[in-house]
Write a protein that holds these residues in place. Structure first.
Motif, PDB file in Angstrom:
ATOM      1  N   GLN A  31     135.134  69.503  24.581  1.00 50.29           N
ATOM      2  CA  GLN A  31     136.406  69.473  23.858  1.00 50.29           C
ATOM      3  C   GLN A  31     137.563  69.119  24.792  1.00 50.29           C
ATOM      4  OE1 GLN A  31     136.975  70.851  20.317  1.00 50.29           O
ATOM      5  NE2 GLN A  31     134.851  70.208  20.215  1.00 50.29           N
ATOM      6  N   THR A  32     137.444  69.477  26.059  1.00 55.69           N
ATOM      7  CA  THR A  32     138.518  69.226  27.023  1.00 55.69           C
ATOM      8  C   THR A  32     138.592  67.762  27.432  1.00 55.69           C
ATOM      9  OG1 THR A  32     138.267  71.467  27.914  1.00 55.69           O
ATOM     10  CG2 THR A  32     139.433  69.862  29.290  1.00 55.69           C
ATOM     11  N   PHE A  33     137.463  67.157  27.754  1.00 52.03           N
ATOM     12  CA  PHE A  33     137.456  65.844  28.391  1.00 52.03           C
ATOM     13  C   PHE A  33     137.074  64.677  27.493  1.00 52.03           C
ATOM     14  CE2 PHE A  33     136.561  68.522  32.270  1.00 52.03           C
ATOM     15  CZ  PHE A  33     137.769  68.246  32.916  1.00 52.03           C
ATOM     16  N   PHE A  34     136.271  64.903  26.465  1.00 56.80           N
ATOM     17  CA  PHE A  34     135.638  63.772  25.789  1.00 56.80           C
ATOM     18  C   PHE A  34     135.858  63.703  24.286  1.00 56.80           C
ATOM     19  CE2 PHE A  34     132.834  65.190  29.302  1.00 56.80           C
ATOM     20  CZ  PHE A  34     133.014  64.109  30.156  1.00 56.80           C
ATOM     21  N   GLU A  35     135.740  64.798  23.603  1.00 55.79           N
ATOM     22  CA  GLU A  35     135.525  64.761  22.155  1.00 55.79           C
ATOM     23  C   GLU A  35     136.799  64.451  21.378  1.00 55.79           C
ATOM     24  OE1 GLU A  35     132.783  67.668  20.525  1.00 55.79           O
ATOM     25  OE2 GLU A  35     132.339  68.328  22.561  1.00 55.79           O
ATOM     26  N   GLN A  36     136.676  63.487  20.491  1.00 53.03           N
ATOM     27  CA  GLN A  36     137.790  63.069  19.651  1.00 53.03           C
ATOM     28  C   GLN A  36     137.269  62.153  18.555  1.00 53.03           C
ATOM     29  OE1 GLN A  36     140.758  60.737  21.673  1.00 53.03           O
ATOM     30  NE2 GLN A  36     142.268  60.979  20.037  1.00 53.03           N
ATOM     31  N   ASP A  70     129.236  56.656  20.204  1.00 49.43           N
ATOM     32  CA  ASP A  70     130.677  56.410  20.345  1.00 49.43           C
ATOM     33  C   ASP A  70     131.482  57.705  20.429  1.00 49.43           C
ATOM     34  OD1 ASP A  70     130.411  53.544  20.120  1.00 49.43           O
ATOM     35  OD2 ASP A  70     129.936  53.894  18.015  1.00 49.43           O
ATOM     36  N   TYR A  71     130.983  58.757  19.834  1.00 50.69           N
ATOM     37  CA  TYR A  71     131.612  60.080  19.974  1.00 50.69           C
ATOM     38  C   TYR A  71     130.945  60.741  21.175  1.00 50.69           C
ATOM     39  CZ  TYR A  71     133.195  64.814  18.763  1.00 50.69           C
ATOM     40  OH  TYR A  71     133.776  66.058  18.783  1.00 50.69           O
ATOM     41  N   VAL A  72     131.683  60.897  22.251  1.00 46.07           N
ATOM     42  CA  VAL A  72     131.081  61.267  23.527  1.00 46.07           C
ATOM     43  C   VAL A  72     130.989  62.784  23.668  1.00 46.07           C
ATOM     44  CG1 VAL A  72     131.218  61.032  26.032  1.00 46.07           C
ATOM     45  CG2 VAL A  72     132.002  59.165  24.549  1.00 46.07           C
ATOM     46  N   LEU A  73     129.795  63.243  23.997  1.00 46.55           N
ATOM     47  CA  LEU A  73     129.551  64.647  24.314  1.00 46.55           C
ATOM     48  C   LEU A  73     129.299  64.782  25.813  1.00 46.55           C
ATOM     49  CD1 LEU A  73     127.144  65.495  21.366  1.00 46.55           C
ATOM     50  CD2 LEU A  73     129.492  66.311  21.620  1.00 46.55           C
ATOM     51  N   PRO A  74     129.517  65.962  26.376  1.00 48.44           N
ATOM     52  CA  PRO A  74     129.262  66.123  27.811  1.00 48.44           C
ATOM     53  C   PRO A  74     127.783  66.005  28.128  1.00 48.44           C
ATOM     54  CG  PRO A  74     129.745  68.245  26.800  1.00 48.44           C
ATOM     55  CD  PRO A  74     130.024  67.207  25.764  1.00 48.44           C
ATOM     56  N   SER A  75     127.474  65.373  29.242  1.00 42.26           N
ATOM     57  CA  SER A  75     126.103  65.302  29.735  1.00 42.26           C
ATOM     58  C   SER A  75     125.916  66.363  30.812  1.00 42.26           C
ATOM     59  CB  SER A  75     125.819  63.918  30.311  1.00 42.26           C
ATOM     60  OG  SER A  75     126.512  63.758  31.551  1.00 42.26           O
ATOM     61  N   LEU A  76     124.706  66.467  31.329  1.00 42.33           N
ATOM     62  CA  LEU A  76     124.445  67.424  32.400  1.00 42.33           C
ATOM     63  C   LEU A  76     125.294  67.130  33.627  1.00 42.33           C
ATOM     64  CD1 LEU A  76     120.577  67.900  32.170  1.00 42.33           C
ATOM     65  CD2 LEU A  76     122.347  69.554  31.563  1.00 42.33           C
ATOM     66  N   LEU A  77     125.656  65.861  33.818  1.00 46.15           N
ATOM     67  CA  LEU A  77     126.485  65.500  34.969  1.00 46.15           C
ATOM     68  C   LEU A  77     127.918  65.999  34.825  1.00 46.15           C
ATOM     69  CD1 LEU A  77     125.257  61.832  35.586  1.00 46.15           C
ATOM     70  CD2 LEU A  77     124.612  63.905  36.827  1.00 46.15           C
ATOM     71  N   ASP A  78     128.329  66.308  33.588  1.00 45.73           N
ATOM     72  CA  ASP A  78     129.697  66.772  33.343  1.00 45.73           C
ATOM     73  C   ASP A  78     129.816  68.293  33.349  1.00 45.73           C
ATOM     74  OD1 ASP A  78     130.675  64.078  32.773  1.00 45.73           O
ATOM     75  OD2 ASP A  78     129.461  64.239  30.955  1.00 45.73           O
ATOM     76  N   LEU A  99     145.033  66.804  24.123  1.00 49.58           N
ATOM     77  CA  LEU A  99     143.586  66.686  24.322  1.00 49.58           C
ATOM     78  C   LEU A  99     143.067  65.426  23.619  1.00 49.58           C
ATOM     79  CD1 LEU A  99     142.305  70.362  23.882  1.00 49.58           C
ATOM     80  CD2 LEU A  99     142.553  69.073  26.006  1.00 49.58           C
ATOM     81  N   PRO A 100     141.964  64.835  24.140  1.00 57.00           N
ATOM     82  CA  PRO A 100     141.238  65.225  25.348  1.00 57.00           C
ATOM     83  C   PRO A 100     141.949  64.757  26.617  1.00 57.00           C
ATOM     84  CG  PRO A 100     140.218  63.303  24.372  1.00 57.00           C
ATOM     85  CD  PRO A 100     141.304  63.713  23.434  1.00 57.00           C
TER      86      PRO A 100
END
Length: 774
Positions: free
Chosen positions: A672-677, A692-700, A751-752
């Protein structure tokens, strides 16, 4: 002595079924004769339906039924309008469509391809109308109306009884809260800060999509399998829509693959039943991911917050205006706006408070419950501004929070007294976990900058509320547990089993939770608002105590012993000269190896405390989050090095489960902080998928997530427990934003938080301008 159950991270009771893949989810279940249901959706955001022709769809081979507005307009047996607060939604659009994706018709066919062909054959003539897609635009005088008429049911939720839509406007509800005199508070303050913060629409992103299977039995009884979090609400709504007694509606729920509030209240059930009624066959509807995006969202928000502060950091006055975008239909938005409203001032002692919280209609997909229930939105504004204030006063953000944070016996903004408060402990422990005392001065010469940030929260649970439980003891002393709480992955079956096992002195293997079936289990309001451990857990404890009372009474009668000399503990009934197993008591009572005892427990919370004081919440969620980040000045990229989440859990019944809740919430918060919108173009959603709707990966995910449990027991909770599910999510975004400011001195209010926004803010900082100027 048996093993201690409470405070033990026992193996989850559903572990084997889920690890081996044998757990049954609704889309995988087989039903004889079931056909495929599909939904025709509006291609425009706002328009009047001038005509519709479904005759070609009915000629498609394999099509069994088509449901359109014609099935309801002159049908006295069905009330097509429904909704948890206002009856502003219909099974399919009757006169107008109100967002791009609004259901217009439904099809049932023997195959998926036939259903899709039938959808394409339905002809709809629309008169396109002006639309509004923004809360500020929606409240302007003369803005296009989403609803001309809003139907208010005669009976509804007690906590929302005073909220009504404003006629001839797009204001769904307006919640107001005033304490003291905010203008006087500002006049007496040494500093006044005013800021605006925004959050976009986002998705719940449950792994499992919404699904339903419905059929109507020959006698007219409605049977529904659903991925719902509140089956009893669904049962009531279907009873009202199809004008049958509640006893004529049966709702069953299997395991659910995540909910987060997105599977509350009616979604697919009314249309599925209407199709099944017309097709005379069971109908299954399983949404595609794109359809899930169009079914329910998290409220976008525009929040203005104004705060008066003394020179020493004492908060003296706060005014908040919260505008929440509830989309085309109210759904549960009025409650979200109310909860967002009365926590908008934050978890702080402030003598002068004025809050206006609006639930606004727009021509976008409906928004509803999401983890935090509106508090995530208000906390983003409140906790971000706390660090703005701290920076202006040259004060440590930790010191500012501790100076003003609620403590035991303080008065909340609503005027009620707060008890069992572990907030300051949460703040201190979260700060300590990220090494708050070791914060380093900002170094502008290095391309990589590190910073630390804090945020905290207060949130209510749904009140008033009702949970009922039954515990049936079998002839061998084992028990079956009957609960309306839904296992959505949070571990409720395990925690409730622990409570029962502890109270009755049994092993986990002797406790079995019955499947969810409204024909069998007693009433429970909902599996949401992080209420299940507190409410249903206590109901289970009371049901076990009822059983123990029956065992005590039986032993007294059967063995001619005074009742005060009978003890029920450690799985046995003890009388002065003997220790008897539950099996022996039941065998003696019934004269055979058979028979049951049934204990009942009911928890009904009220809007009045036991002392008669107003009660907004049966218990309060209190917690804090702290983040350490590294920001690349040259790219704006942020790496979260560590995140600490502290929650006042009352009593951790299953510590590992609590930690998993906090860690999972932290990861959700990072998204919710960095990607989702959700991105719209004139009402058209352009990123309705997980590409196209980006969710955090393990790297994030933060390199380290530390979960901290503060235990301030609540006297009404089972063994002192409170809820925990939402606590971990709410402070994540403001804590990270505050850490970014600590690192590089730029404040992101919308945000994001993207690398582009940070890079542009750093550029503006170097040029001596603001991000708004650019």
């Amino acid at each position: 002595m048996k093993d201690q159950m409470i405070g033990s991270s026992v193996r989850r009771v559903d572990h084997e079924a889920k690890v081996t893949g044998r757990a049954q989810y609704l889309a995988d279940m087989k039903f004889p004769g079931v056909c495929c249901g599909k939904i025709l959706r509006s291609p425009i955001a706002h328009g009047r339906i001038r005509g519709m022709d479904a005759s070609a769809a009915l000629r498609v081979p394999g099509v069994l039924a088509v449901v359109t507005r014609d099935d309801f307009l002159n049908n006295s047996r069905i009330d097509p309008y429904y909704g948890p607060v206002f009856k502003d939604q219909s099974i399919v659009a009757l006169d107008k469509v109100r967002f791009m994706g609004d259901p217009v018709a439904g099809v049932a066919a023997v195959t998926e391809s036939a259903a899709e062909e039938a959808l394409a054959a339905i002809q709809v003539d629309y008169e396109e109308l002006p639309a509004v897609f923004d809360v500020l635009e929606a409240r302007r005088e003369g803005a296009p109306l989403v609803h001309e008429i809003i139907r208010v049911p005669p009976h509804g939720f007690e906590d929302l009884a005073g909220l009504r839509p404003k006629e001839s406007s797009n204001i769904c509800t307006h919640f107001q809260l005033t304490r003291g005199d905010v203008e006087r508070g500002f006049a007496e303050s040494d500093h006044v800060f005013e800021d605006v913060f925004t959050l976009p629409d986002t998705q719940h992103s449950s792994l499992e999509a919404h699904a339903v299977v419905a059929w109507v039995e020959p006698g007219g009884r409605i049977v529904v399998w659903s991925t719902t979090q509140n089956p009893f609400v669904i049962r009531t709504q279907l009873s009202n829509i199809f004008r049958v007694p509640v006893s004529q509606v049966r709702v069953l729920v299997p395991y659910i693959g995540g909910g987060y509030g997105g599977k509350l209240y009616p979604k697919l059930e009314p249309l599925a039943v209407a199709l099944a009624l017309k097709a005379q066959r069971p109908v299954r509807i399983v949404l595609s991911r794109e359809e899930v995006f169009l079914t329910i969202t998290k409220h976008a928000a525009h929040i203005r917050i104004k705060t008066g502060v003394k020179n020493d950091g004492t908060l003296w006055g706060r005014e908040c205006e919260v505008l929440l975008d509830t989309g085309a239909y109210a759904e549960i938005g009025p409650r979200v706006a109310k909860k967002s409203g009365y926590t908008a001032a934050g978890p702080y002692r402030i003598p002068h408070v004025k809050i206006n919280s609006y639930c606004m209609y727009t021509h976008k997909p409906p928004a509803g419950a999401f983890r935090g229930f509106g508090v995530s939105q208000s906390a983003w504004a409140c906790e971000s501004q706390m660090d703005i204030i701290a920076a202006a006063l040259k004060m440590d953000p930790l010191e500012l929070r501790l100076k003003n944070a609620y403590e035991e016996g303080d008065t909340f903004a609503t005027g009620e007294t707060l008890t069992n408060v572990g907030l300051t402990d949460c703040i201190k422990r979260a700060a300590r976990a990220v090494g708050w005392g070791d914060r380093r001065p900002r170094n502008s010469s290095s391309p990589l900058a590190r910073g630390k940030g804090l945020a905290c929260l207060i949130k209510a649970t749904i009140t008033p509320s009702l949970s009922s439980a039954l515990v049936k003891m079998n002839e061998d002393g084992s028990v079956n547990v009957y609960t309306g709480t839904i296992e959505v992955g949070q571990g409720s079956e395990t925690v409730l089993s622990q409570i029962v096992a502890e109270e009755l002195g049994l092993t986990m293997e002797q406790v079995r939770v019955a499947p969810m079936d409204t024909d069998v289990v007693p009433y429970d309001l909902t599996t949401s608002s992080s209420r299940s451990t507190f409410h249903m857990g206590k109901a289970m404890q009371l049901a076990c105590q009822d059983l123990k009372g029956q065992l005590r009474e039986l032993a007294s009668q059967l063995y001619k012993v005074p009742k005060d000399q009978v003890r029920v503990e450690d799985g046995k009934v003890t009388i002065p000269d003997a220790s008897l197993s539950y099996r022996e008591i039941l065998c003696t009572r019934f004269g055979m190896s058979g028979g049951n005892l049934v204990g009942q427990g009911v928890v009904k919370t009220s809007m009045l405390s036991p002392t008669g004081e107003k009660s907004t919440s049966a218990f309060w969620f209190l917690g804090a989050g702290a983040a350490e980040v590294e920001v690349d000045r040259e790219t704006g990229r942020v790496r979260v090095l560590k995140y600490a989440s502290a929650a006042d859990v009352g009593k951790a019944i299953h510590p590992l489960g609590c930690r998993q809740q906090l860690e999972g919430a932290a990861v959700t918060g990072v998204g919710q902080t960095f990607f989702e919108q959700m991105v719209f173009d004139n009402g058209q959603l352009i990123n309705p998928n997980f590409i196209d709707y980006v969710l955090p990966s393990l790297l994030d995910v933060p390199e380290v997530i530390e979960s901290l449990m503060v235990e301030v027991p609540h006297p009404e909770g089972p063994f002192g427990a409170k809820g925990i599910g939402e606590t971990g999510l709410i402070p994540v975004a403001p804590a990270i934003a505050n850490a970014i400011y600590d690192a590089v001195g730029v404040r992101i209010k919308d945000l994001p938080i993207t690398p582009e926004k940070i890079f542009m803010a750093l550029q503006a900082q170097r040029e001596g301008t603001t991000l708004e100027d650019r």
